[in-house]
Scaffold this motif. Structure first.
Motif, short mmCIF file in Angstrom:
data_model
loop_
_atom_site.label_atom_id
_atom_site.label_comp_id
_atom_site.label_asym_id
_atom_site.label_seq_id
_atom_site.Cartn_x
_atom_site.Cartn_y
_atom_site.Cartn_z
N LEU A 108 -0.48 -37.71 5.79
CA LEU A 108 -1.68 -37.07 5.26
C LEU A 108 -1.80 -37.20 3.74
O LEU A 108 -2.82 -36.82 3.18
CB LEU A 108 -1.70 -35.58 5.65
CG LEU A 108 -1.82 -35.26 7.13
CD1 LEU A 108 -1.80 -33.75 7.34
CD2 LEU A 108 -3.08 -35.87 7.73
N THR A 109 -0.78 -37.72 3.10
CA THR A 109 -0.80 -37.77 1.64
C THR A 109 -0.54 -39.16 1.07
O THR A 109 -0.82 -39.39 -0.11
CB THR A 109 0.24 -36.81 1.05
OG1 THR A 109 1.53 -37.13 1.58
CG2 THR A 109 -0.09 -35.36 1.39
N GLY A 150 -11.62 -42.05 -11.50
CA GLY A 150 -12.58 -43.13 -11.36
C GLY A 150 -13.40 -42.90 -10.11
O GLY A 150 -13.32 -41.85 -9.47
N ASP A 151 -14.21 -43.91 -9.73
CA ASP A 151 -15.05 -43.76 -8.55
C ASP A 151 -14.22 -43.57 -7.29
O ASP A 151 -14.48 -42.70 -6.47
CB ASP A 151 -15.96 -44.98 -8.40
CG ASP A 151 -17.04 -45.03 -9.48
OD1 ASP A 151 -17.33 -43.98 -10.06
OD2 ASP A 151 -17.57 -46.14 -9.73
N ARG A 152 -13.18 -44.39 -7.14
CA ARG A 152 -12.35 -44.32 -5.94
C ARG A 152 -10.87 -44.41 -6.26
O ARG A 152 -10.06 -44.76 -5.41
CB ARG A 152 -12.74 -45.43 -4.95
CG ARG A 152 -14.19 -45.41 -4.52
CD ARG A 152 -14.45 -46.46 -3.45
NE ARG A 152 -13.72 -46.17 -2.22
CZ ARG A 152 -14.16 -45.33 -1.28
NH1 ARG A 152 -15.31 -44.70 -1.43
NH2 ARG A 152 -13.44 -45.13 -0.18
N ALA A 153 -10.50 -44.11 -7.49
CA ALA A 153 -9.11 -44.20 -7.90
C ALA A 153 -8.76 -43.02 -8.80
O ALA A 153 -9.62 -42.47 -9.49
CB ALA A 153 -8.84 -45.52 -8.63
N ALA A 154 -7.50 -42.65 -8.79
CA ALA A 154 -7.03 -41.54 -9.61
C ALA A 154 -5.59 -41.80 -10.00
O ALA A 154 -4.85 -42.50 -9.30
CB ALA A 154 -7.15 -40.22 -8.86
N LEU A 192 -9.18 -43.39 -2.90
CA LEU A 192 -10.01 -42.58 -2.03
C LEU A 192 -10.30 -43.37 -0.77
O LEU A 192 -11.06 -44.34 -0.78
CB LEU A 192 -11.32 -42.20 -2.74
CG LEU A 192 -12.25 -41.24 -1.99
CD1 LEU A 192 -11.54 -39.93 -1.69
CD2 LEU A 192 -13.52 -41.00 -2.79
N SER A 193 -9.67 -42.99 0.33
CA SER A 193 -9.85 -43.67 1.60
C SER A 193 -10.87 -42.91 2.44
O SER A 193 -11.39 -41.86 2.02
CB SER A 193 -8.52 -43.74 2.35
OG SER A 193 -8.12 -42.44 2.78
N ILE A 199 -1.92 -41.32 -1.72
CA ILE A 199 -1.07 -41.97 -2.72
C ILE A 199 -0.84 -43.42 -2.31
O ILE A 199 -0.36 -43.69 -1.21
CB ILE A 199 0.27 -41.24 -2.86
CG1 ILE A 199 0.04 -39.80 -3.37
CG2 ILE A 199 1.21 -41.99 -3.79
CD1 ILE A 199 1.30 -38.95 -3.38
N GLN A 200 -1.19 -44.33 -3.20
CA GLN A 200 -1.00 -45.75 -2.94
C GLN A 200 0.30 -46.27 -3.54
O GLN A 200 0.91 -47.22 -3.03
CB GLN A 200 -2.18 -46.54 -3.51
CG GLN A 200 -2.13 -48.04 -3.24
CD GLN A 200 -3.28 -48.77 -3.91
OE1 GLN A 200 -3.55 -48.55 -5.08
NE2 GLN A 200 -3.98 -49.60 -3.16
#
Length: 209
Positions: A108-109, A150-154, A192-193, A199-200
């Motif tokens: 989940l993370t 960001g739009d889809r990144a942190a 952001l999936s 976490i990538q």
């Protein structure tokens, strides 16, 4: 009762993933130096407490889907707090699983391809395979600082130290001991999936923070 200060084969995960904290990210990359976040970054309280939930937020952080009320209508998700909660929940799961003697579930993370995450999970698997559990939370995680999203990144920045850990059997006897390790800077990259923030990649600095 048997004690042994030398790390077993399973425990090498602890030294590789979180104790030595090499710069082994998902997909590789250089070690982070733990540089301070930009002025607009938001800092929150520490995770990895000896027991109980993480602190620094008046609401529980066990869920990665926290929401905040908005003046114009029903509660709406706050992306920064949701990303923060993901990072906190990740480290909390590693610690909780270690104390409970089970293999951590970070589905989940963390993204499935996160290699460093799998090494952290390997720590809990090593404890489980030895039929023991940690007497304390192994990871002492400092305050988490979120860079502007960001739009889809942190990006989240923190420090991770390793506490001195005793591996206990079901009767409470000490099976092995592991030494404490100093804090290292850690940088988590999130994406952001479709299922939310995950976490990538986690990069651990090679030197003390």
């Amino acid at each position: 009762m048997r004690t042994d200060s030398g790390p077993p084969r399973h425990a090498r995960y602890l030294l590789v993933a979180a104790v030595v904290i090499l710069a082994v990210g998902c997909g590789g990359g250089a070690a982070t130096t733990g540089a301070p976040a930009p002025p607009r970054a938001q800092a929150f309280g520490p995770t990895g407490q000896p027991s109980g939930p993480v602190t620094g937020d008046p609401r529980p952080v066990g869920s990665v889907s926290q929401v905040v009320a908005t003046p114009s209508g029903p509660p709406a998700a706050d992306p920064t707090r949701t990303a923060l909660a993901t990072v906190q929940a990740y480290f909390t799961e590693i610690n909780t699983a270690s104390r409970e003697g089970r293999v951590a579930d970070v589905s989940l993370t963390a993204m499935p391809g996160c290699q460093t995450c799998m090494l952290d999970v390997g720590v809990t698997r090593g404890f489980h395979d030895q039929g023991g559990h940690a007497d304390v939370d192994p990871l002492a995680v400092g305050p988490v600082v979120m860079d502007p999203l960001g739009d889809r990144a942190a990006t989240a920045r923190t420090t991770v130290a390793i506490r001195a850990v005793r591996l206990l059997d079901a009767a409470g006897n000490t099976v092995r001991t592991y030494p404490a390790q100093p804090a290292r800077a850690a940088t988590a990259t999130l994406v952001l999936s479709s299922a939310g923030w995950r976490i990538q990649n986690v990069l651990y600095a090679t030197g003390s923070s």
